[in-house]
Scaffold this motif. Structure first.
Motif, short mmCIF file in Angstrom:
data_model
loop_
_atom_site.label_atom_id
_atom_site.label_comp_id
_atom_site.label_asym_id
_atom_site.label_seq_id
_atom_site.Cartn_x
_atom_site.Cartn_y
_atom_site.Cartn_z
N ALA A 17 0.81 -1.22 0.00
CA ALA A 17 0.00 0.00 0.00
C ALA A 17 0.85 1.27 0.00
CB ALA A 17 -0.97 -0.01 1.18
N PRO A 18 1.78 1.45 0.95
CA PRO A 18 2.60 2.69 0.90
C PRO A 18 3.49 2.75 -0.32
CG PRO A 18 3.41 1.19 2.61
CD PRO A 18 2.10 0.65 2.14
N ILE A 19 3.90 1.61 -0.86
CA ILE A 19 4.72 1.62 -2.07
C ILE A 19 3.91 2.14 -3.26
CG2 ILE A 19 6.04 0.20 -3.68
CD1 ILE A 19 7.38 0.58 -0.98
N VAL A 20 2.67 1.68 -3.38
CA VAL A 20 1.80 2.14 -4.47
C VAL A 20 1.53 3.63 -4.34
CG1 VAL A 20 -0.51 1.94 -5.46
CG2 VAL A 20 0.76 -0.12 -4.84
N VAL A 21 1.27 4.08 -3.11
CA VAL A 21 1.02 5.50 -2.88
C VAL A 21 2.24 6.32 -3.29
CG1 VAL A 21 0.63 7.25 -1.11
CG2 VAL A 21 -0.66 5.11 -1.06
N LEU A 22 3.43 5.88 -2.86
CA LEU A 22 4.65 6.62 -3.17
C LEU A 22 4.91 6.64 -4.67
CD1 LEU A 22 6.92 8.07 -1.65
CD2 LEU A 22 8.20 5.92 -1.67
N MET A 23 4.67 5.51 -5.34
CA MET A 23 4.90 5.45 -6.78
C MET A 23 3.95 6.38 -7.52
SD MET A 23 5.20 2.10 -9.23
CE MET A 23 3.52 1.57 -8.91
N GLY B 32 -2.75 10.92 -6.74
CA GLY B 32 -1.93 10.30 -5.71
C GLY B 32 -2.45 10.57 -4.31
N ASP B 33 -2.88 11.79 -4.05
CA ASP B 33 -3.46 12.11 -2.74
C ASP B 33 -4.74 11.32 -2.49
OD1 ASP B 33 -1.45 13.85 -2.12
OD2 ASP B 33 -2.50 15.64 -2.85
N ALA B 34 -5.56 11.14 -3.53
CA ALA B 34 -6.80 10.39 -3.39
C ALA B 34 -6.52 8.92 -3.07
CB ALA B 34 -7.64 10.51 -4.66
N ILE B 35 -5.55 8.34 -3.77
CA ILE B 35 -5.20 6.94 -3.49
C ILE B 35 -4.58 6.80 -2.10
CG2 ILE B 35 -3.72 5.04 -4.23
CD1 ILE B 35 -4.08 5.96 -7.09
N ARG B 36 -3.81 7.80 -1.67
CA ARG B 36 -3.24 7.75 -0.33
C ARG B 36 -4.33 7.76 0.73
NH1 ARG B 36 0.49 12.65 1.16
NH2 ARG B 36 -1.53 13.64 0.93
N ASP B 37 -5.39 8.49 0.51
CA ASP B 37 -6.50 8.53 1.46
C ASP B 37 -7.09 7.15 1.68
OD1 ASP B 37 -6.16 11.22 1.68
OD2 ASP B 37 -7.76 11.75 0.27
N PRO C 299 -3.09 3.87 6.07
CA PRO C 299 -3.88 3.83 7.31
C PRO C 299 -3.67 5.03 8.21
CG PRO C 299 -2.04 2.28 7.43
CD PRO C 299 -2.08 2.81 6.02
N GLU C 300 -2.53 5.71 8.10
CA GLU C 300 -2.27 6.84 8.97
C GLU C 300 -3.13 8.05 8.63
OE1 GLU C 300 1.83 7.74 8.93
OE2 GLU C 300 2.46 5.83 9.80
N THR C 301 -3.70 8.08 7.40
CA THR C 301 -4.56 9.19 7.01
C THR C 301 -6.03 8.83 7.12
OG1 THR C 301 -4.53 8.52 4.69
CG2 THR C 301 -2.82 10.03 5.43
N ALA C 302 -6.32 7.59 7.50
CA ALA C 302 -7.72 7.14 7.58
C ALA C 302 -8.42 7.79 8.77
CB ALA C 302 -7.77 5.63 7.69
#
Length: 302
Positions: A220-226, A290-295, A299-302
């Protein structure tokens, strides 16, 4: 029944795979809801789709050859014949921006993907095995992180020179440390989880543990970062081309279009305006997605 006869109950292959499948379904539903549930993300998605279409069909969309020069059409203002005018060599600005989109899309997608694969591999290996492997990889990551991304890219590009694969290598190396650091930190946390310790206890092989338990839980964090760094790669490639160590003329790139326009600023400002707006819109669109997918994934932004 003896203890030896009871041990096969503890296997690494559960008989009920319904839960992860349902979780994945809910995850994709959440991503789709976030992206298509906001006006900003819808507009950003359309902008990215437009970029992809322009890059794929540039040969058919561009009204002129981006390399064709004409002394009779130097520094022309926008008109129906040239919608964004011409540059100091008489080349059609719109055609060069359209072909420059192809470079931006290629570098923006390939480089973060390669960096994610290499950086994640290094981070997982360092975090899972620890010891001397962790120390060596960590020192290498710290060394690369000591330089800002742009400065590191300039140093490597100056050593390797221009060229397609050289720029791919430059951008990839610039982003590997970030992926490796995130992957290592996530792996250190995941390998302490009970399901990983249980897999180790029953004798599951290390490659299987990494493939089935570690990588899926750090993805999950890898996909967000990419996703976020696609925009950063496009911006970084444009910066390198602007400095003259990225895509080399006469091949069009948004960065060298701005550089050529800066050298001919008093002749016509339209190359700078057109390429600058293109970079701004594309980078903003990828950042919004990217911000939308990070949301959804972080989990830290949930």
């Amino acid at each position: 029944m003896s203890f030896a006869e009871q041990r096969p109950i503890l296997t690494d292959e559960p008989d009920i795979p319904a839960t992860p499948i349902a979780a994945d379904t809910r995850l994709f539903d959440n991503i789709r809801h976030v992206i298509f549930g906001r006006i900003s993300t819808i507009v950003a998605s359309l902008a990215i789709l437009l970029l992809i279409l322009v890059a794929l069909f540039a040969d058919f969309i561009a009204p002129y050859d981006p390399l064709a020069q004409s002394i009779l059409n130097v520094n022309k203002a926008p008109s129906w014949e040239h919608l964004l005018g011409t540059d100091g060599f008489g080349r059609d600005v719109l055609s060069r921006i359209i072909y420059g989109a192809r470079n931006s899309l290629i570098f923006g997608l390939i480089s973060p993907t390669l960096a994610a694969l290499i950086g994640t591999t290094l981070g997982v290996v360092a975090g899972y095995f620890g010891g001397i492997v962790d120390r060596v990889v960590s020192r290498l990551i710290d060394l690369l992180l000591a330089f800002p991304e742009l400065l590191l890219a300039i140093i490597i590009a100056a050593a390797l020179g221009g060229g397609f694969w050289n720029i791919i290598a430059v951008l990839t190396i610039a982003y590997v440390p970030g992926f490796a650091r995130v992957a290592r930190a996530q792996t250190l946390a995941v390998k302490q989880e009970p399901y990983v310790e249980a897999a180790v206890a029953v004798g599951v092989r290390v490659p299987t543990i990494i493939r089935r338990h570690v990588v899926p839980n750090i993805s999950a964090p890898i996909v967000v970062l990419m996703t976020l760094w696609v925009a950063s790669a496009i911006r970084l490639e444009a910066s390198l081309s602007f400095l003259g160590i990225g895509t080399q003329p006469p091949a069009p790139s948004w960065g060298n279009i701005i550089r050529d326009g800066l050298n001919n600023l008093f002749g016509t400002p339209w190359p700078i305006v057109g390429a600058g707006v293109a970079i701004t819109c594309v980078v903003l669109a990828f950042n919004i997605i990217g911000d939308a997918i990070r949301d959804v994934l972080d989990p830290e932004t949930a």
